[in-house]
Write an enzyme that holds these catalytic residues in place. Structure first.
Site, PDB file in Angstrom:
ATOM      1  N   GLU B  62       0.808  -1.223   0.000  1.00 47.35           N
ATOM      2  CA  GLU B  62       0.000   0.000   0.000  1.00 47.35           C
ATOM      3  C   GLU B  62       0.841   1.273   0.000  1.00 47.35           C
ATOM      4  OE1 GLU B  62      -0.754  -2.681   1.703  1.00 47.35           O
ATOM      5  OE2 GLU B  62      -2.762  -3.227   1.049  1.00 47.35           O
ATOM      6  N   HIS B 131     -10.061  -5.976   9.771  1.00 47.73           N
ATOM      7  CA  HIS B 131     -10.729  -5.843   8.469  1.00 47.73           C
ATOM      8  C   HIS B 131     -12.158  -5.357   8.634  1.00 47.73           C
ATOM      9  CE1 HIS B 131      -7.350  -8.494   7.593  1.00 47.73           C
ATOM     10  NE2 HIS B 131      -7.460  -8.133   6.320  1.00 47.73           N
TER      11      HIS B 131
END
Lengths: 345, 333
Positions: B62, B131
């Site tokens: 990322e 998550h």
């Protein structure tokens, strides 16, 4: 006691998994961590391990079968047992991903009941508290004041506090209409113009202009800088509309259009002020130290000198600016005048 | 107007496809965005039309691809970065908040960083603590970043198209449980401007401001309350940066009561910010303290029964509304 072996969810959008082969058969002893089978998804091949020691039983899906995620396909029984006959597939709890949000919100059990207990319960007090304070919501307090109602009368009448808007009807019934009507209501039709004032120990204008001239070499007029500050202070009330500041200084009138959108002091002046949004008068060079002229066609800021202090008035009609907006306008303008660098933030 | 029904996932891919056809500088990058079409199938079909040059699969890094996107944005492209889970924002924070958000300001307006960070929020998907977070308040805190929170497929398409055309960094969050939710959208092209709230339901007794999927929670609470004779107004701000304060304040001035519902953790979050602005700017119109309903201040549990308890529900919102109508939760010193 036995544990279920289920088809695991290995991918995020996975609905089923394909059993490639079993590495253990029904009746085999297994240890936690032993690979039971291989599963293929649309993304990868994975090994599925036993999560407990015991004996594999009730194997209900064969190699080559596609099985929905979450379905029980075998069990691990405690100790060693004889291989059991294949059992019919047990219905599995569907994974949460399948339930739409509407359902999740309906089915979840809230333990988060509003914490009323945490807030001290209002103690019904028949009269104003010891220090004479009456507890009322800000809205009830404001409406009572506007209608000339005295909340203390409710307390005297024994109505438990706090008071909300719903209690005002009761108060109205208690209080006889004062002669001549409530002052605020009577005043409303011909509401007087708003006049707000602010005093600065010192304005930072001259210093800022000198600094700007030295830094940029550009001519810097105090009135142009002030117009920029006034426009920026007024911007929240104007949102994206064109904002024209008509500025008067030393007898000259000029207009600045959207002066808050160019560098401070660099807005171009237009000659004729036409339908200004805001009027700005710089009277610091004049002998005037205070004025009260009433509302004009647009909200009007006047800046005057009182010794070393700078004195500012804002006058406008109630229809031109709400009181909150007027307070914000004069506060923002005064703040920028006192410390011009604020304008750059 | 001709209408049709599509899922939120489809709305996302349509918005991106339309903007990519219109503007050749728009491209998508992220993990599993090309052949896989994203694990939530939000990008399905794009690589077939636009090829791997414009739908770019990245390594699992990322910070790396976020940095690439900032550079691409500064040099004339309009990247859409897909973060598979909103939780991965922490990895992209420096690139987004220290670089992209400040580029325009620190270059004196000479550079722009027109990029979209496309990601998600929302719990109750049984995805555990790493998550399941709703981290939109984190980025809303940083000046220079706009934050959009669509509450339906219709909103998602219109807001995403506006985000792609914006010259500043925009982070757009979808609730990951809403990807398969359908809503009616017009056949014709449409955009939804930023900073304009949607009054989802009119009411006169209490204002419920709700974001993203919490708009559904608020609507259900409002329907329950309506059967009991309490009229709730539901407002969806659509974007929290910029925030349409005026619509919220006008509603609260009318009703005198407000509940703010958002799926981020309650402390230091979106609910606190909106409640505070109401207190500052509509104090004398309030007949009850403003109430916040956020997610519990705990890591999101993996256990389904526990997870369900951490998020705002219509039941809790309706109960707060009833108490506020009665004036019960009043704090008296």
């Amino acid at each position: 006691m036995s544990r279920d072996v289920i088809m695991p969810a290995l991918g995020m959008a996975q609905k089923t998994g394909l059993i490639v082969r079993w590495l253990k058969q029904a009746g085999d002893p297994v240890k936690a961590g032993d690979v039971l089978m291989e599963v293929e998804t649309d993304k990868a091949m994975m090994e599925v391990e036993a999560d407990a020691d015991g004996t594999l039983t009730d194997v209900s899906a064969a190699a080559g079968e596609e099985v929905p995620v979450g379905e029980v396909i075998a069990r691990i029984a405690d100790g060693s047992v004889a291989a059991a006959a294949p059992a019919p597939r047990a219905p599995a709890t569907p994974p949460a991903v399948k339930s739409p949000p509407a359902e999740r919100t309906q089915t979840s059990t809230p333990v988060r009941t509003p914490a009323v207990a945490a807030a001290p319960a209002p103690s019904p007090s028949p009269s104003p508290s010891k220090n004479g304070r009456i507890f009322a919501s800000p809205r009830a307090r404001r409406l009572a004041a506007e209608q000339g109602l005295d909340l203390a009368k409710l307390a005297e009448a024994g109505r438990p506090q706090p008071y909300l808007v719903q209690h005002l009807a009761e108060l109205r019934a208690l209080a006889p209409e004062p002669a001549g009507g409530a002052t605020f209501a009577a005043a409303a039709p011909s509401a007087p113009p708003l006049r707000l004032t602010a005093t600065l120990a010192k304005d930072g204008l001259a210093e800022f202009c000198a600094w700007r001239r030295a830094e940029t070499g550009a001519p810097t007029e105090e009135i142009a800088v002030m117009a920029g500050m006034a426009a920026a202070a007024f911007r929240p009330s104007a949102s994206n509309a064109e904002l024209v500041v008509a500025a008067y200084a030393f007898g000259a009138a000029r207009s600045f259009v959207n002066a808050d959108r160019s560098g401070l002091g660099s807005a171009k002046a237009v000659d004729t002020p036409a339908n200004p949004t805001l009027v700005l008068r710089d009277l610091r060079g004049a002998a005037v130290t205070d004025l009260s002229l009433g509302a004009e066609a647009a909200p009007t800021l006047s800046v005057m000198r009182r010794g070393v202090e700078t004195f500012i008035t804002l006058e406008c009609a109630p229809a031109q600016l709400r009181p909150e907006a007027a307070i914000e306008l004069i506060s923002e303008f005064a703040g920028r005048l006192a410390e011009p660098l604020r304008h750059l933030l | 107007m001709a209408m049709r029904e599509i899922t939120l996932a489809k709305a996302v891919s349509e918005a991106i496809a339309e903007e990519m056809r219109r503007d050749p500088t728009v491209f998508v990058m992220g993990e599993d965005v090309a052949e896989a079409g994203h694990p939530f199938k939000t990008l399905a079909g794009l690589v077939q039309e636009f090829g791997v040059e414009r739908i770019v699969d990245t390594p699992i890094s990322e910070p790396g691809f976020m940095g690439i996107a900032v550079g691409a944005a500064m040099t004339g492209s309009r990247p859409i970065v897909d973060l598979m889970f909103g939780d991965f924002l922490f990895l992209a924070m420096d690139q987004l908040c220290n670089q992209a958000a400040k580029t325009h300001y620190m270059s004196g307006g000479k550079l722009k960083a027109p990029l979209v960070l496309h990601t998600n929020l929302g719990a109750t998907r049984r995805s555990a603590a790493q998550h399941s977070q709703s981290l939109h308040a984190l980025v809303a805190h940083i000046p220079g970043v706009k934050v959009a929170l669509p509450s339906s497929a219709y909103e998602a398409k219109g807001l995403l198209k506006t985000a792609i055309r914006d010259d500043n960094p925009v982070v757009i969050f979808h609730d990951k449980l809403m990807y398969q939710d359908k809503s009616q959208i017009p056949e014709e092209e449409y955009l939804i401007p930023f900073g304009v709230a949607n009054v989802v339901r009119q009411g006169s007794d209490i204002t419920i401001v709700a974001t993203s999927s919490m708009v559904q929670v608020a609507r259900q609470a409002a329907e329950t309350l309506n059967r009991e004779g309490i009229s709730a107004e539901v407002i969806d701000p659509r974007t929290i940066v910029p925030l349409d304060e005026e619509t919220i304040l006008a509603s609260v001035r009318k009703t005198g009561r407000a509940i703010i519902v958002d799926e981020g953790h309650q402390s230091f979050g979106v609910t606190a910010e909106i409640a505070s602005r109401i207190n500052e700017k509509a104090f004398y119109y309030l007949d009850a303290p403003v109430r916040r309903v956020g997610a519990m201040d705990v890591p999101v549990p993996f256990s389904p029964p526990l997870e369900d308890l951490t998020v705002p529900t219509p039941k809790v919102v309706a109960e707060f509304a009833r108490l506020m109508m009665k004036g019960e939760p009043f704090h008296v010193a």
